[in-house]
Scaffold this active site. Structure first.
Site, short mmCIF file in Angstrom:
data_model
loop_
_atom_site.label_atom_id
_atom_site.label_comp_id
_atom_site.label_asym_id
_atom_site.label_seq_id
_atom_site.Cartn_x
_atom_site.Cartn_y
_atom_site.Cartn_z
N ARG A 14 0.81 -1.22 0.00
CA ARG A 14 0.00 0.00 0.00
C ARG A 14 0.84 1.27 0.00
O ARG A 14 0.34 2.36 -0.22
CB ARG A 14 -0.96 -0.03 1.21
CG ARG A 14 -2.09 -1.03 1.05
CD ARG A 14 -2.83 -1.28 2.35
NE ARG A 14 -2.15 -2.25 3.21
CZ ARG A 14 -2.59 -2.64 4.41
NH1 ARG A 14 -3.70 -2.13 4.90
NH2 ARG A 14 -1.92 -3.53 5.13
N GLY A 80 2.30 -14.50 6.28
CA GLY A 80 1.48 -13.96 7.34
C GLY A 80 2.26 -13.72 8.62
O GLY A 80 3.37 -14.23 8.80
N SER A 403 40.01 42.53 -1.25
CA SER A 403 38.86 41.99 -1.97
C SER A 403 39.25 41.37 -3.30
O SER A 403 40.23 41.77 -3.93
CB SER A 403 37.86 43.11 -2.25
OG SER A 403 37.38 43.57 -1.02
C1 UD1 Z 1 -1.90 -6.41 11.49
C2 UD1 Z 1 -2.81 -7.28 12.37
C3 UD1 Z 1 -4.04 -6.47 12.76
C4 UD1 Z 1 -3.62 -5.21 13.48
C5 UD1 Z 1 -2.61 -4.40 12.63
C6 UD1 Z 1 -2.03 -3.30 13.46
C7 UD1 Z 1 -2.48 -9.61 11.70
C8 UD1 Z 1 -3.05 -10.76 10.95
N1 UD1 Z 1 -3.17 -8.46 11.65
O1 UD1 Z 1 -2.60 -6.12 10.28
O2 UD1 Z 1 -4.89 -7.24 13.61
O3 UD1 Z 1 -4.76 -4.42 13.77
O4 UD1 Z 1 -1.52 -5.22 12.19
O5 UD1 Z 1 -1.23 -2.45 12.70
O6 UD1 Z 1 -1.47 -9.77 12.34
N2 UD1 Z 1 4.79 -9.10 8.36
C9 UD1 Z 1 5.81 -10.03 8.26
N3 UD1 Z 1 5.59 -11.18 7.56
C10 UD1 Z 1 4.40 -11.46 6.98
C11 UD1 Z 1 3.37 -10.50 7.10
C12 UD1 Z 1 3.59 -9.33 7.79
O7 UD1 Z 1 6.90 -9.82 8.78
O8 UD1 Z 1 4.28 -12.53 6.37
C13 UD1 Z 1 5.05 -7.84 9.11
C14 UD1 Z 1 4.92 -6.59 8.24
O9 UD1 Z 1 6.17 -6.24 7.67
C15 UD1 Z 1 4.45 -5.54 9.22
C16 UD1 Z 1 3.69 -6.34 10.27
O10 UD1 Z 1 4.10 -7.69 10.13
O11 UD1 Z 1 5.51 -4.86 9.84
C17 UD1 Z 1 2.18 -6.24 10.09
O12 UD1 Z 1 1.82 -6.65 8.79
P1 UD1 Z 1 0.71 -5.90 7.94
O13 UD1 Z 1 0.59 -6.58 6.65
O14 UD1 Z 1 0.92 -4.44 7.97
O15 UD1 Z 1 -0.58 -6.28 8.82
P2 UD1 Z 1 -1.91 -5.43 8.97
O16 UD1 Z 1 -2.78 -5.72 7.82
O17 UD1 Z 1 -1.58 -4.02 9.25
MG MG Z 2 0.18 -2.90 9.17
#
Ligand code: UD1
Ligand code: MG
Length: 455
Positions: A14, A80, A403
């Site tokens: 995003r 995830g 100068s």
């Molecule tokens: C996540 C939470 C959500 C919470 C929100 C808060 C989950 C499933 N959801 O959603 O409940 O309200 O954060 O900001 O956890 N990441 C990894 N590996 C992965 C996926 C993500 O390291 O496979 C890391 C991302 O880099 C990021 C963090 O985890 O720093 C959160 O991931 P993101 O995709 O932003 O989750 P949200 O949709 O924001």
């Molecule tokens: Mg997030």
């Protein structure tokens, strides 16, 4: 023993950027750096280690994270948040607690996290917040007694669940052994087909463990997912930093136009005019006046210094009561002693200017040192570059440079020497001598200017 895991492997689609999300700058430092700073404060307090999970764009992150003393875990495919934590805990000892932080939730502080760690040893705790606009976040589902039962992701939530304003920050603490037991049970049967760390909450409840939802301030749990949220958070951080300066006795004439990046230390009775940018690490001593539009990067400014409008300083040391600008440009390696004057349209680089010396107008002083109480006249240029190499110009104490002189380096001018205006100085000048190198003036009486030819 505290095991802190920071999840930072996601792409952050995003953000619409080639740079991984967590490396975008917030108040001049990568988003991830804010989280690492908090993690390190807690590790200093409780003992333990910080592990950062990286994956997408790790070539932009890993080396830098290594220099900060963190361990790395590699998540090859981003399946995830649950999958990311599984990888981080693969070889972890089952002793002690694990605190999970998200690399994209940067405003959380040690004070907000300590209550999560204080929760008794066999419980899971999750940091939540009540927010005005919960769209996009996981929602916290509690029972009638207020115990947390589960977390439902926005995409998987029903209309009633979406109406809940208590959201998941993504920050949890639990015994490492509890995470290690629950994570293999997490499934990817959800809208994104991802292994959600949030599912550990319902799994813990099913096992009979208690889940504590600890509510923190809204700003502290805000995640950054797109550039609009990044911009919004920048405004929050800037407001906090401006306020900290105001509380410390600094006058900000128009706080909203002052930008503060990195670590900045400003003494009392400093006045900062509008449109100033401070990029740390930087320090400004008491009683200084920072004029309109000044841009300071990694500088050390002693007390009572006056920076007149639109001066740009980088990697520079400025001594007490110096006067600089307007429109001065002090480049890296400039060291100004006390009571020096650097005036308009003067550029310095890798230059030392001694106590009380002045370079007041339209000059370039590069790879040079100027002694004490010397005066460098308008338009003086140090010719430091011969097309291949750089050379130094050394001016002694009480030197007077007329100068529009050029000093062709390498060249040394002794104490008390005088250089006639318009000279091109190519050889060393002995102390107290006058050096002039321009053609003697001639006068041709009753000179007739050429006339235009008639058509
Ligand atoms: C996540 C939470 C959500 C919470 C929100 C808060 C989950 C499933 N959801 O959603 O409940 O309200 O954060 O900001 O956890 N990441 C990894 N590996 C992965 C996926 C993500 O390291 O496979 C890391 C991302 O880099 C990021 C963090 O985890 O720093 C959160 O991931 P993101 O995709 O932003 O989750 P949200 O949709 O924001
Ligand atoms: Mg997030």
């Amino acid at each position: 023993m505290l095991n802190i895991v920071i999840l930072a492997a996601g792409k952050g689609s995003r953000m619409q950027s080639r740079l991984p999300k967590v490396m975008h700058l917030l108040a001049g430092e990568p988003i991830l750096f804010h989280v690492i700073r908090t993690a390190k404060t807690l590790v200093d307090e409780f003992g333990g280690a910080v592990t950062v999970v990286t994956g997408h764009g790790r070539e932009h992150i890993d080396d830098w994270v290594g220099t900060l003393g963190c361990r790395l875990a590699y998540q090859d495919r981003q399946l995830g948040t649950g999958h990311a934590l599984t990888i981080a805990l693969e070889n972890a000892s089952a002793e002690g607690k694990t605190l999970v932080l998200y690399g994209d939730v940067p405003l959380v502080t040690p004070d907000i996290l300590r209550p999560l760690l204080a929760v008794s040893d066999d419980h899971l705790s999750v940091l939540t917040a009540i927010v005005k606009d919960p769209a996009g976040y996981g929602r916290i589902i509690r029972n009638g007694d207020g115990d947390v039962l589960s977390i439902v992701e926005h995409r998987d939530a029903s209309a009633t669940e979406r109406a809940i304003c208590e959201i998941n920050s993504g920050i949890y603490a639990a015994p490492t052994a509890l995470f290690q037991r629950l994570l293999p049970q997490v499934k990817n049967t959800n809208a994104q087909e991802e292994y959600y760390l949030t599912d550990c909450v319902a799994l813990a409840v099913a096992e009979g463990a208690i889940v504590h939802g600890i509510t923190g301030p809204e700003a502290a749990v805000m995640g950054i997912n797109d550039k609009a949220q990044l911009a919004q958070m920048e405004q929050l951080v800037q407001a906090e930093r401006r306020n900290a300066l105001l509380q410390a006795g600094v006058t900000l004439r128009d706080p909203s136009s002052v930008y503060i990046m990195g670590e900045v230390e400003v003494g009392a009775d400093v006045v900062i005019e509008p449109n100033v940018t401070l990029i740390g690490p930087l320090s400004i001593g008491t009683g200084c006046h920072i004029g309109f539009g000044c841009h300071l990067t990694r500088v050390e400014v002693a007390e009572q210094v006056v920076l007149k409008p639109y001066s740009v300083l980088e990697d520079t040391h400025v001594g007490e009561a110096a006067q600089i600008g307007p429109f001065a440009r002090l480049r890296p390696g400039t060291r100004l002693a006390a009571n020096t004057h650097i005036g308009n349209f003067v550029e310095t680089k890798n230059a030392e200017i001694g106590v009380g010396s002045k370079v007041n107008h339209l000059s370039y002083i590069g790879d040079a040192s100027v002694g004490e109480l010397s005066n460098v006249g308008a338009g003086t240029i140090t010719c430091n570059y011969d097309g291949a190499n750089k050379h130094r110009t050394v001016l002694g104490d009480r030197v007077f440079v007329g100068s529009n002189s050029s000093l062709v380096a390498p060249v040394t001018v002794g104490d008390g020497a005088t250089l006639g205006a318009g000279s091109v100085i190519t050889r060393d000048v002995e102390p107290d001598a006058l050096a002039v190198s321009r053609a003697p003036q001639k006068s041709i009486p009753s000179y007739q200017r050429p006339k235009k030819a008639k058509e």
